[in-house]
Scaffold this active site. Sequence first.
Site, PDB file in Angstrom:
ATOM      1  N   GLU A 120      64.562  55.869  10.972  1.00  0.00           N
ATOM      2  CA  GLU A 120      65.788  56.022  10.198  1.00  0.00           C
ATOM      3  C   GLU A 120      65.907  54.932   9.138  1.00  0.00           C
ATOM      4  O   GLU A 120      66.407  55.181   8.029  1.00  0.00           O
ATOM      5  CB  GLU A 120      66.994  56.027  11.130  1.00  0.00           C
ATOM      6  CG  GLU A 120      67.043  57.294  11.984  1.00  0.00           C
ATOM      7  CD  GLU A 120      68.171  57.317  12.989  1.00  0.00           C
ATOM      8  OE1 GLU A 120      68.815  58.369  13.126  1.00  0.00           O
ATOM      9  OE2 GLU A 120      68.393  56.288  13.652  1.00  0.00           O
TER      10      GLU A 120
ATOM     11  N   GLU B 173      64.363  60.529  20.249  1.00  0.00           N
ATOM     12  CA  GLU B 173      65.594  60.315  21.011  1.00  0.00           C
ATOM     13  C   GLU B 173      65.845  61.363  22.097  1.00  0.00           C
ATOM     14  O   GLU B 173      66.283  61.000  23.209  1.00  0.00           O
ATOM     15  CB  GLU B 173      66.797  60.257  20.059  1.00  0.00           C
ATOM     16  CG  GLU B 173      66.978  58.924  19.340  1.00  0.00           C
ATOM     17  CD  GLU B 173      66.188  58.827  18.051  1.00  0.00           C
ATOM     18  OE1 GLU B 173      66.467  57.940  17.238  1.00  0.00           O
ATOM     19  OE2 GLU B 173      65.257  59.657  17.862  1.00  0.00           O
TER      20      GLU B 173
END
Length: 258
Positions: free
Chosen positions: A109, A129
Amino acid sequence: MHILVAIEGPVTTITLNRPEAMNALNPEMHVQLQHAFDAFAAADDQLVCVITGAGNRAFCAGSDLKAAARSGLPATYPQSGYAGLIERFDCPKPFIAAVNGVALGGGFEIALACDIVIAADVASFGLPEPLVGAVALGGGLHRLARQAPLKQAMGLILASRRATANEALRMGLVNEVVAADQLLEATARWVGDILRASPMALRTSKALVQRGLTEPDVETAMRNQPGYAEFVAWRTSDDAREGPRAFAEKRKPVWKGR
C-alpha cells in the site's frame, strides 16, 4: 527510531529500519513516519522523497502482527493514515518507492501510494490480508484496482497471490525493474531526471493528474483545469516565466519553485 531520515540536497530519503522484522510497521513507526512526511511536505527546499527499506529482504512486510497481537487493541493510525502517507492527498511533491524486497500488505500500500516505483528484481508485491482474516484498508484495494487491469488486480486480491517484480512491471505497477545491486543507482537516475524540471511545474502536474482523475471524463477535466487553484498559481509563477526565457537565451533555467 525505527526509521532513518537522510537529507541530501533537495532529496529526502526515508528508510524503514526494522530489518529484523522485515521492516514491518509497529505503532511507533506510524507516528515517526507521520512526522517525517510532515517535515518533508513543509520544507520548501525538499523536492523529492524516496522511501525504501533497510536490509536486503524486505521493503516492508506490512503491519507487525505480533505487536498487534500483544497489544490486543484496535489499530490506530496518524492523521495522514497508514504509515503517515496513505491518506496524504494534499502533498503535490513526488514520492518514489525504491522497493528492495517484499512489499506485502501495508508495504504494498505504501508503494501504491507513491508516484514512481523502482523495484529490485528480487522484490514481490501482494495483499495477503485475507489469509489472516483481515482486509487491506490502507488504500490498497482502491489503488490497485485503479492502477492495474481489474482482472489482474482481483486475482492478486482474492487469491492472495504475490506478483514478482517483473509481473508488477507488466501490470503497470512498477516503472522499472533492476538488479538488486543497481537499485540505488536507478533510483538516483530517476531523481536526477525529476530535478531537471521546474518544481512548480512538477507540483502542478501532479495536482492536475490527481484532480483530473476525479472528473468524469477527459473533456471535463480539461475544461475545468484552468479553474484549479494549482493551475492558477503555476500560470502566474516565476518558474512559468523563467522556462521560456532560459530557452530563448540558450541557458539552463534557474528555478525558484514559485
